[in-house]
Design a protein around this motif. Structure first.
Motif, PDB file in Angstrom:
ATOM      1  N   GLN A   1       9.028   7.090  13.135  1.00 21.45           N
ATOM      2  CA  GLN A   1       8.500   7.789  14.348  1.00 21.45           C
ATOM      3  C   GLN A   1       6.892   8.347  13.854  1.00 21.45           C
ATOM      4  O   GLN A   1       5.842   8.080  14.570  1.00 21.45           O
ATOM      5  N   ALA A   2       6.848   8.720  12.541  1.00 23.45           N
ATOM      6  CA  ALA A   2       5.771   9.188  12.052  1.00 23.45           C
ATOM      7  C   ALA A   2       4.748   8.099  11.821  1.00 23.45           C
ATOM      8  O   ALA A   2       3.377   8.239  12.238  1.00 23.45           O
ATOM      9  N   PHE A   3       5.177   6.880  11.585  1.00 27.65           N
ATOM     10  CA  PHE A   3       4.281   5.903  11.369  1.00 27.65           C
ATOM     11  C   PHE A   3       3.885   5.430  12.618  1.00 27.65           C
ATOM     12  O   PHE A   3       2.575   5.179  12.612  1.00 27.65           O
ATOM     13  N   LEU A   4       4.539   5.222  13.487  1.00 28.27           N
ATOM     14  CA  LEU A   4       4.350   4.796  14.981  1.00 28.27           C
ATOM     15  C   LEU A   4       3.368   5.715  15.790  1.00 28.27           C
ATOM     16  O   LEU A   4       2.335   5.261  16.482  1.00 28.27           O
ATOM     17  N   ARG A   5       3.505   6.965  15.618  1.00 23.83           N
ATOM     18  CA  ARG A   5       2.819   7.953  16.390  1.00 23.83           C
ATOM     19  C   ARG A   5       1.411   8.251  15.611  1.00 23.83           C
ATOM     20  O   ARG A   5       0.510   8.847  16.248  1.00 23.83           O
ATOM     21  N   ILE A   6       1.165   8.408  14.423  1.00 23.93           N
ATOM     22  CA  ILE A   6       0.373   8.862  13.483  1.00 23.93           C
ATOM     23  C   ILE A   6      -0.418   7.945  12.838  1.00 23.93           C
ATOM     24  O   ILE A   6      -1.542   7.787  13.036  1.00 23.93           O
ATOM     25  N   THR A   7       0.067   7.067  12.084  1.00 28.03           N
ATOM     26  CA  THR A   7      -0.444   6.169  11.187  1.00 28.03           C
ATOM     27  C   THR A   7      -0.918   4.667  11.992  1.00 28.03           C
ATOM     28  O   THR A   7      -1.958   4.410  11.848  1.00 28.03           O
ATOM     29  N   PHE A   8      -0.019   4.389  13.134  1.00 28.70           N
ATOM     30  CA  PHE A   8      -0.243   2.904  13.731  1.00 28.70           C
ATOM     31  C   PHE A   8      -1.795   3.189  14.482  1.00 28.70           C
ATOM     32  O   PHE A   8      -2.590   2.424  14.390  1.00 28.70           O
ATOM     33  N   PRO A   9      -1.752   4.258  15.237  1.00 28.89           N
ATOM     34  CA  PRO A   9      -3.194   4.222  16.083  1.00 28.89           C
ATOM     35  C   PRO A   9      -4.398   4.349  15.213  1.00 28.89           C
ATOM     36  O   PRO A   9      -5.482   3.846  15.524  1.00 28.89           O
ATOM     37  N   LEU A  10      -4.269   4.892  14.134  1.00 21.58           N
ATOM     38  CA  LEU A  10      -5.475   4.989  13.278  1.00 21.58           C
ATOM     39  C   LEU A  10      -5.844   3.490  12.648  1.00 21.58           C
ATOM     40  O   LEU A  10      -6.914   3.531  12.014  1.00 21.58           O
ATOM     41  N   LEU A  11      -4.783   2.724  12.573  1.00 28.40           N
ATOM     42  CA  LEU A  11      -5.024   1.374  11.976  1.00 28.40           C
ATOM     43  C   LEU A  11      -5.438   0.279  12.936  1.00 28.40           C
ATOM     44  O   LEU A  11      -5.691  -0.735  12.678  1.00 28.40           O
TER      45      LEU A  11
ATOM     46  N   MET B   1      -7.390  -7.772   3.460  1.00 30.03           N
ATOM     47  CA  MET B   1      -8.024  -7.296   4.429  1.00 30.03           C
ATOM     48  C   MET B   1      -7.295  -5.795   4.905  1.00 30.03           C
ATOM     49  O   MET B   1      -8.202  -4.928   4.894  1.00 30.03           O
ATOM     50  N   LEU B   2      -6.269  -6.210   5.298  1.00 33.11           N
ATOM     51  CA  LEU B   2      -5.476  -4.991   5.954  1.00 33.11           C
ATOM     52  C   LEU B   2      -5.096  -3.702   4.916  1.00 33.11           C
ATOM     53  O   LEU B   2      -4.944  -2.908   5.160  1.00 33.11           O
ATOM     54  N   ARG B   3      -4.951  -4.374   3.627  1.00 31.47           N
ATOM     55  CA  ARG B   3      -4.517  -3.527   2.468  1.00 31.47           C
ATOM     56  C   ARG B   3      -5.633  -2.435   2.562  1.00 31.47           C
ATOM     57  O   ARG B   3      -5.194  -1.002   2.606  1.00 31.47           O
ATOM     58  N   GLY B   4      -6.755  -2.460   2.704  1.00 27.32           N
ATOM     59  CA  GLY B   4      -7.849  -1.517   2.527  1.00 27.32           C
ATOM     60  C   GLY B   4      -7.761  -0.507   3.859  1.00 27.32           C
ATOM     61  O   GLY B   4      -7.980   0.750   3.455  1.00 27.32           O
ATOM     62  N   PHE B   5      -7.394  -0.867   4.980  1.00 30.96           N
ATOM     63  CA  PHE B   5      -7.266  -0.072   5.933  1.00 30.96           C
ATOM     64  C   PHE B   5      -6.018   0.958   5.883  1.00 30.96           C
ATOM     65  O   PHE B   5      -6.091   2.058   6.117  1.00 30.96           O
ATOM     66  N   VAL B   6      -4.835   0.151   5.407  1.00 30.73           N
ATOM     67  CA  VAL B   6      -3.610   0.976   5.122  1.00 30.73           C
ATOM     68  C   VAL B   6      -3.956   1.885   4.233  1.00 30.73           C
ATOM     69  O   VAL B   6      -3.349   3.294   4.324  1.00 30.73           O
ATOM     70  N   ALA B   7      -4.408   1.676   3.242  1.00 31.16           N
ATOM     71  CA  ALA B   7      -4.613   2.331   2.214  1.00 31.16           C
ATOM     72  C   ALA B   7      -5.744   3.851   2.512  1.00 31.16           C
ATOM     73  O   ALA B   7      -5.657   4.759   1.874  1.00 31.16           O
ATOM     74  N   GLY B   8      -6.506   3.498   3.402  1.00 33.93           N
ATOM     75  CA  GLY B   8      -7.371   4.277   3.729  1.00 33.93           C
ATOM     76  C   GLY B   8      -6.888   5.464   4.595  1.00 33.93           C
ATOM     77  O   GLY B   8      -7.498   6.611   4.994  1.00 33.93           O
ATOM     78  N   VAL B   9      -5.958   5.404   5.304  1.00 37.85           N
ATOM     79  CA  VAL B   9      -5.139   6.386   5.651  1.00 37.85           C
ATOM     80  C   VAL B   9      -4.257   7.314   4.915  1.00 37.85           C
ATOM     81  O   VAL B   9      -3.112   6.611   4.299  1.00 37.85           O
ATOM     82  N   PRO B  10      -4.481   8.533   4.757  1.00 41.48           N
ATOM     83  CA  PRO B  10      -3.640   9.576   3.936  1.00 41.48           C
ATOM     84  C   PRO B  10      -2.079   9.416   4.101  1.00 41.48           C
ATOM     85  O   PRO B  10      -1.767   9.615   5.300  1.00 41.48           O
TER      86      PRO B  10
ATOM     87  N   GLU C   1      -0.418  11.666   3.428  1.00 39.29           N
ATOM     88  CA  GLU C   1       0.341  12.908   3.772  1.00 39.29           C
ATOM     89  C   GLU C   1       0.292  13.256   5.187  1.00 39.29           C
ATOM     90  O   GLU C   1       0.891  14.137   5.666  1.00 39.29           O
ATOM     91  N   LEU C   2      -0.544  12.299   6.226  1.00 37.81           N
ATOM     92  CA  LEU C   2      -0.386  12.636   7.546  1.00 37.81           C
ATOM     93  C   LEU C   2       0.949  12.207   7.973  1.00 37.81           C
ATOM     94  O   LEU C   2       1.814  13.007   8.568  1.00 37.81           O
TER      95      LEU C   2
ATOM     96  N   SER D   1       0.710  -1.267  -0.243  1.00 33.72           N
ATOM     97  CA  SER D   1      -0.101   0.106   0.052  1.00 33.72           C
ATOM     98  C   SER D   1       0.787   1.149  -0.231  1.00 33.72           C
ATOM     99  O   SER D   1       0.539   2.302  -0.350  1.00 33.72           O
ATOM    100  N   ARG D   2       2.025   1.163   0.513  1.00 33.18           N
ATOM    101  CA  ARG D   2       2.893   2.528   0.681  1.00 33.18           C
ATOM    102  C   ARG D   2       3.992   2.657  -0.268  1.00 33.18           C
ATOM    103  O   ARG D   2       4.534   3.518  -0.281  1.00 33.18           O
ATOM    104  N   PHE D   3       4.439   1.554  -0.845  1.00 35.44           N
ATOM    105  CA  PHE D   3       5.674   1.368  -1.314  1.00 35.44           C
ATOM    106  C   PHE D   3       5.572   0.907  -2.871  1.00 35.44           C
ATOM    107  O   PHE D   3       4.438   0.020  -3.089  1.00 35.44           O
ATOM    108  N   ARG D   4       6.195   1.239  -4.030  1.00 32.33           N
ATOM    109  CA  ARG D   4       6.218   0.925  -5.295  1.00 32.33           C
ATOM    110  C   ARG D   4       7.428   0.279  -5.624  1.00 32.33           C
ATOM    111  O   ARG D   4       8.564   0.744  -5.308  1.00 32.33           O
ATOM    112  N   PHE D   5       7.158  -1.211  -5.780  1.00 31.34           N
ATOM    113  CA  PHE D   5       8.772  -1.992  -6.121  1.00 31.34           C
ATOM    114  C   PHE D   5       8.113  -2.671  -7.187  1.00 31.34           C
ATOM    115  O   PHE D   5       7.178  -3.272  -7.697  1.00 31.34           O
ATOM    116  N   ARG D   6       9.529  -3.489  -7.634  1.00 28.06           N
ATOM    117  CA  ARG D   6       9.246  -4.394  -8.760  1.00 28.06           C
ATOM    118  C   ARG D   6       8.670  -5.682  -8.350  1.00 28.06           C
ATOM    119  O   ARG D   6       8.967  -6.430  -7.348  1.00 28.06           O
TER     120      ARG D   6
END
Length: 312
Positions: A214-224, A189-198, A200-201, A123-128
């Motif tokens: 730190q940004a992931f643990l403090r901002i994104t992780f609680p929303l998931l 199932m979790l892909r939809g939740f991760v993709a739903g968190v912008p 930009e946060l 959801s967050r990275f673009r890789f081969r």
């Protein structure tokens, strides 16, 4: 043009107002039967859905001799706890309960960690190979579980010859198979939740001086958290109720799980008839941990399901 007299305007309003008022109840009357039908249909569906559960509890509280009588009774008129006592004092109950709890808890932890990292990656990275990985998750879900039994048995029996902790009748060996079966759908199932968190946060937090971690643990992780709870419930139910893989990879009676222990009641009663009251009591005992777990997390799970449906 000469304006209409006040009396004429008042009469017109008087004539028009009742017409509008009379049309509103008719509109409500047209909607009310449909709403009533939908409510009744919902009640009927709920009763049909809950009746097997109610019959299981009722049968668990009914003596086996009374359970076989006709016509059947749909009220607990002869309630007794003897069936529960006999089931819980069975020699195989505690070992099976310990085995099921251990396998289920380890499986849930492994599934959540691996599936969460997988959902985050796609959801967050673009890789081969990203699209191929997503397609492979869907393809794995199409494979019938019965077609893998021989390979799973051979794998554990072979690995067990070198590392007994991952062989047949082992917690780790069965946990690996359970996790492999549950992880693909949990990632989806979790892909939809991760993709739903912008994203930009996280970027805004990184601008404020936080690292990506730190940004992931403090901002994104609680929303998931709701999504993780929903996925954990799914993994718990799948591991707790799994029967076929355990039947193949746990041939030793001392290593059986609760579903296999429940099957033992039927095998032991072949010659003297099935004691369905005791079977229902054992089934109720197996269902109680699931009900308790669901009641503890149902608030988070409901918000997680709604959030995933909207954001995914």
């Amino acid at each position: 043009m000469t304006p209409a007299p006040a009396s004429t305007a008042t009469a017109t309003a008087t004539v028009t107002a009742p017409a509008n008022i009379s049309s509103r109840p008719s509109r409500r009357l047209r909607i009310r039967p449909r709403k009533l039908f939908n409510d009744l249909l919902g009640i009927v569906v709920a009763l049909v859905w809950i009746f097997p559960v109610y019959w299981m509890f009722l049968s668990a509280l009914t003596p086996n001799a009374r359970l076989r009588q006709m016509p059947p009774s749909f009220l607990p008129t002869h309630a007794t706890l003897v069936n529960f006592t006999r089931a819980m004092t069975d020699p195989g109950f505690l070992p099976a309960l310990r085995m099921s709890l251990t396998i289920t808890l380890v499986t849930v932890c492994i599934v959540l960690v691996v599936a969460f990292l997988g959902a985050l990656a796609i959801s967050r990275f673009r890789f081969r190979g990203r699209k191929a990985f997503i397609v492979s998750i869907l393809v794995i879900q199409m494979l019938p579980a019965e077609g893998l039994f021989i390979a799973q048995y051979k794998m554990l029996s072979t690995v067990g010859g070198y590392v007994p902790a991952f062989g047949l009748n082992s917690v780790l060996g069965v946990t690996v198979l359970y996790s492999a079966a549950i992880i693909p759908f949990t990632i989806w199932m979790l892909r939809g939740f991760v993709a739903g968190v912008p994203v930009e946060l996280e970027e805004a937090a990184m601008v404020d001086g936080l690292s990506r971690t730190q940004a992931f643990l403090r901002i994104t992780f609680p929303l998931l958290a709701p999504g993780l709870v929903s996925s954990g419930v799914y993994a718990f139910l799948q591991a707790w109720n799994e029967f076929t893989i355990a039947l193949v990879t746990l041939p030793d009676q001392a290593s059986q799980t609760l579903p296999l222990w429940l099957r033992g009641f039927l095998n032991a009663s072949v010659n003297r008839g099935v004691d369905w009251a005791q079977v229902m009591a054992a089934s109720t005992i197996i269902a109680i941990p699931v009900i308790i777990f669901f009641m503890l997390v149902q608030g988070r799970m409901t918000s997680g399901l709604v959030s995933g449906a909207v954001k995914g």
